[in-house]
Design a protein around this motif. Structure first.
Motif, mmCIF file in Angstrom:
data_model
loop_
_atom_site.group_PDB
_atom_site.id
_atom_site.type_symbol
_atom_site.label_atom_id
_atom_site.label_comp_id
_atom_site.label_asym_id
_atom_site.label_seq_id
_atom_site.Cartn_x
_atom_site.Cartn_y
_atom_site.Cartn_z
ATOM 1 N N GLY A 84 3.585 47.669 -13.685
ATOM 2 C CA GLY A 84 4.042 47.518 -12.301
ATOM 3 C C GLY A 84 3.111 46.689 -11.440
ATOM 4 N N THR A 85 1.934 46.334 -11.973
ATOM 5 C CA THR A 85 1.022 45.506 -11.181
ATOM 6 C C THR A 85 1.449 44.041 -11.305
ATOM 7 N N ILE A 86 0.943 43.221 -10.387
ATOM 8 C CA ILE A 86 1.279 41.793 -10.394
ATOM 9 C C ILE A 86 0.008 41.002 -10.731
ATOM 10 N N VAL A 87 0.155 40.079 -11.691
ATOM 11 C CA VAL A 87 -0.975 39.200 -12.020
ATOM 12 C C VAL A 87 -0.528 37.784 -11.672
ATOM 13 N N GLU A 88 -1.429 37.008 -11.052
ATOM 14 C CA GLU A 88 -1.061 35.635 -10.695
ATOM 15 C C GLU A 88 -1.571 34.662 -11.750
ATOM 16 N N ILE A 89 -0.670 33.783 -12.231
ATOM 17 C CA ILE A 89 -1.099 32.812 -13.241
ATOM 18 C C ILE A 89 -0.825 31.385 -12.768
ATOM 19 N N ASP A 90 -1.605 30.434 -13.301
ATOM 20 C CA ASP A 90 -1.446 29.022 -12.930
ATOM 21 C C ASP A 90 -0.395 28.393 -13.853
ATOM 22 N N ARG A 91 0.752 28.015 -13.276
ATOM 23 C CA ARG A 91 1.814 27.401 -14.082
ATOM 24 C C ARG A 91 2.036 25.936 -13.687
ATOM 25 N N SER A 92 1.003 25.328 -13.076
ATOM 26 C CA SER A 92 1.170 23.952 -12.591
ATOM 27 C C SER A 92 1.351 22.943 -13.735
ATOM 28 N N ASP A 93 0.670 23.168 -14.888
ATOM 29 C CA ASP A 93 0.819 22.235 -16.025
ATOM 30 C C ASP A 93 2.267 22.217 -16.488
ATOM 31 N N GLU A 94 2.826 23.426 -16.597
ATOM 32 C CA GLU A 94 4.220 23.575 -17.024
ATOM 33 C C GLU A 94 5.158 22.823 -16.068
ATOM 34 N N LEU A 95 4.868 22.974 -14.767
ATOM 35 C CA LEU A 95 5.708 22.328 -13.741
ATOM 36 C C LEU A 95 5.660 20.803 -13.901
ATOM 37 N N ILE A 96 4.454 20.285 -14.070
ATOM 38 C CA ILE A 96 4.293 18.821 -14.170
ATOM 39 C C ILE A 96 4.962 18.307 -15.452
ATOM 40 N N ASP A 97 4.789 19.038 -16.568
ATOM 41 C CA ASP A 97 5.413 18.627 -17.847
ATOM 42 C C ASP A 97 6.933 18.582 -17.696
ATOM 43 N N ARG A 98 7.481 19.615 -17.070
ATOM 44 C CA ARG A 98 8.944 19.693 -16.918
ATOM 45 C C ARG A 98 9.459 18.562 -16.020
ATOM 46 N N ALA A 99 8.716 18.265 -14.943
ATOM 47 C CA ALA A 99 9.116 17.168 -14.042
ATOM 48 C C ALA A 99 9.117 15.850 -14.822
ATOM 49 N N ASN A 100 8.116 15.656 -15.669
ATOM 50 C CA ASN A 100 8.060 14.423 -16.481
ATOM 51 C C ASN A 100 9.228 14.373 -17.462
ATOM 52 N N GLU A 101 9.521 15.514 -18.102
ATOM 53 C CA GLU A 101 10.642 15.568 -19.057
ATOM 54 C C GLU A 101 11.962 15.173 -18.386
ATOM 55 N N LEU A 102 12.098 15.603 -17.124
ATOM 56 C CA LEU A 102 13.350 15.309 -16.397
ATOM 57 C C LEU A 102 13.354 13.905 -15.800
ATOM 58 N N GLY A 103 12.282 13.169 -16.002
ATOM 59 C CA GLY A 103 12.212 11.788 -15.496
ATOM 60 C C GLY A 103 12.091 11.719 -13.985
ATOM 61 N N ILE A 104 11.478 12.767 -13.401
ATOM 62 C CA ILE A 104 11.320 12.793 -11.930
ATOM 63 C C ILE A 104 10.161 11.873 -11.535
ATOM 64 N N ASP A 105 10.470 10.867 -10.716
ATOM 65 C CA ASP A 105 9.437 9.916 -10.294
ATOM 66 C C ASP A 105 8.674 10.428 -9.082
ATOM 67 N N ALA A 106 9.359 11.153 -8.207
ATOM 68 C CA ALA A 106 8.709 11.633 -6.983
ATOM 69 C C ALA A 106 9.377 12.918 -6.516
ATOM 70 N N ILE A 107 8.573 13.760 -5.849
ATOM 71 C CA ILE A 107 9.098 15.024 -5.303
ATOM 72 C C ILE A 107 9.060 14.961 -3.785
ATOM 73 N N LEU A 108 10.139 15.441 -3.171
ATOM 74 C CA LEU A 108 10.201 15.572 -1.716
ATOM 75 C C LEU A 108 10.189 17.076 -1.438
ATOM 76 N N THR A 109 9.097 17.561 -0.867
ATOM 77 C CA THR A 109 8.996 18.999 -0.609
ATOM 78 C C THR A 109 9.185 19.263 0.879
ATOM 79 N N ILE A 110 10.041 20.238 1.185
ATOM 80 C CA ILE A 110 10.304 20.591 2.583
ATOM 81 C C ILE A 110 9.760 21.996 2.789
ATOM 82 N N GLY A 111 8.670 22.107 3.577
ATOM 83 C CA GLY A 111 8.078 23.435 3.721
ATOM 84 C C GLY A 111 7.036 23.505 4.812
ATOM 85 N N GLY A 112 6.522 24.713 5.011
ATOM 86 C CA GLY A 112 5.494 24.952 6.026
ATOM 87 C C GLY A 112 4.103 24.841 5.423
ATOM 88 N N ASP A 113 3.136 25.494 6.082
ATOM 89 C CA ASP A 113 1.738 25.334 5.644
ATOM 90 C C ASP A 113 1.514 25.713 4.173
#
Ligand code: F6P
Length: 359
Positions: free
Chosen positions: A86-115
């Motif tokens: 029931g506890t929460i552990v935080e893990i770094d999944r940024s590598d996975e995110l970048i690999d997946r974006a490359n696989e999908l042929g994403i050239d650029a990301i437009l992020t809409i958000g706050g701080d």
């Protein structure tokens, strides 16, 4: 060129207008557009990545919420993972995110958000991701932009509430405390309080003394004004005290700001003997259709963000610096959050027209 759009953090009226303008502007250049569902969850296999075409964005410009959904619990650098106990552990999944974006042929990301989303964008940019940001906040606490879409809608919702509370407060000779959002910034309380002609405005930037608040209410009573409207930012702080928070957070979730209205109402009643009521406006401020101002600003941001991508302004955020939309490095935006300036004309006018800040 293939770009992907993500909406992160709390929703704000106008998100769909940004998405629509960005998609149509990108299609106009012959680009492909993808939508990452629920922050970055779509890229992490926790949700989908969808195609954004003319049909998908048709008729969404006036709608609140976001067709891409959103979350404030999906930071890819600290992704929450529920453990068997029931506890929460935080893990770094940024590598996975970048690999997946490359696989999908994403050239650029437009992020809409706050701080929070902009801080993630900065980290991704430092990891080599080509990213451009659009500021989103009903709290108006993002620096380097005069305002963001969502704020005007929230302020108008609060003004409507203040107008309605006036008539019932006056009929009953009551004090009514209205709690509005804003986290650690007092803009919603300040702007709605002045425009709605509240009697007291409490904001985090000006610590309040409850006796000063009661003095104002007693003074009005003596002058034959037997009712008072107090607009309190949820993050307002008593002198020497702390902001009020609501307990029972989910595992891994920070305590939520809130609860000040009822506490103030009780204390004002105890000290003045006046009948008091409280109202928490809550998520009504985030819901519903964006105002005309917010729709226009959102559309301008969406169009400008696509131009920023075309100009390769990586790691930058579009911002309103009237009368123009400009680009600012996200690192500069993150240097300090925006807060109410104590010598701002809105504060000075509020004081000059008899509104008390409890100081
Ligand atoms: O930042 C926007 C905001 O609406 C704040 O004003 C408020 O404190 C917070 O988000 C509420 O967050 P949640 O929707 O997670 O309760």
């Amino acid at each position: 060129m293939r770009i992907a759009i993500s909406t992160g953090g709390g929703d704000a009226p106008g998100l769909n207008a940004v998405i629509r303008a960005a998609v149509l502007s990108a299609l106009d250049r012959g680009w492909d557009v993808l939508g990452i569902k629920r922050g970055y969850a779509g890229l992490l296999g926790e949700d989908e990545v969808i195609a954004l075409n003319r049909e998908v964005v048709s008729g969404i410009g006036h709608l609140g919420g976001t067709i891409l959904r959103t979350t404030n619990r999906g930071n890819p650098f600290h992704f929450p993972q529920l453990q068997a106990d029931g506890t929460i552990v935080e893990i770094d999944r940024s590598d996975e995110l970048i690999d997946r974006a490359n696989e999908l042929g994403i050239d650029a990301i437009l992020t809409i958000g706050g701080d929070g989303s902009l801080a993630i964008a900065q980290q991704l940019y430092e990891r080599g991701v080509k990213i451009v940001g659009v500021p989103k906040t009903i709290d108006n606490d993002v620096s380097c932009t005069i305002t963001s879409f969502g704020f005007d809608t929230a302020v108008n919702t609060a003004i409507e509430a203040i107008d309605k509370l006036h008539t019932t407060a006056e009929s009953h000779d009551r004090v009514i405390v209205l709690e509005v959002m804003g986290r650690d910034a007092g803009f919603i309380a300040l702007h709605s309080g002045l425009a709605g002609t509240a009697d007291v405005i409490l904001i985090p930037e000006i610590p309040y003394n409850i006796e000063r608040v009661c003095d104002k209410i007693r003074q009005r009573d003596r002058a034959g004004r037997h009712f008072s409207i107090v607009v309190a930012a949820e993050g307002a702080i008593p002198v020497g005290g702390r902001k009020s928070t609501i307990g029972d957070s989910l595992p891994g979730e920070a305590h939520r700001v809130g609860g000040i209205a009822e506490a103030l109402a009780r204390e004002i009643h105890r000290r003045t003997g006046k009948e008091c009521r409280s109202l928490v406006l809550g998520h009504l401020q985030r819901g519903g259709m964006p105002t005309g101002y917010d729709r226009l600003l959102a559309a301008r941001f969406g169009g400008a963000a696509v131009r920023a991508i075309a100009d390769e302004r990586w790691g930058e955020m579009v911002a309103l610096q009237s009368p123009h939309i400009v680009c600012v490095p996200i690192a500069e935006v993150l240097r300090a959050p925006k807060r109410v300036e104590l010598d701002h004309d809105v504060v000075l006018t509020a004081r000059a027209t008899g509104i008390a800040f409890g100081d």
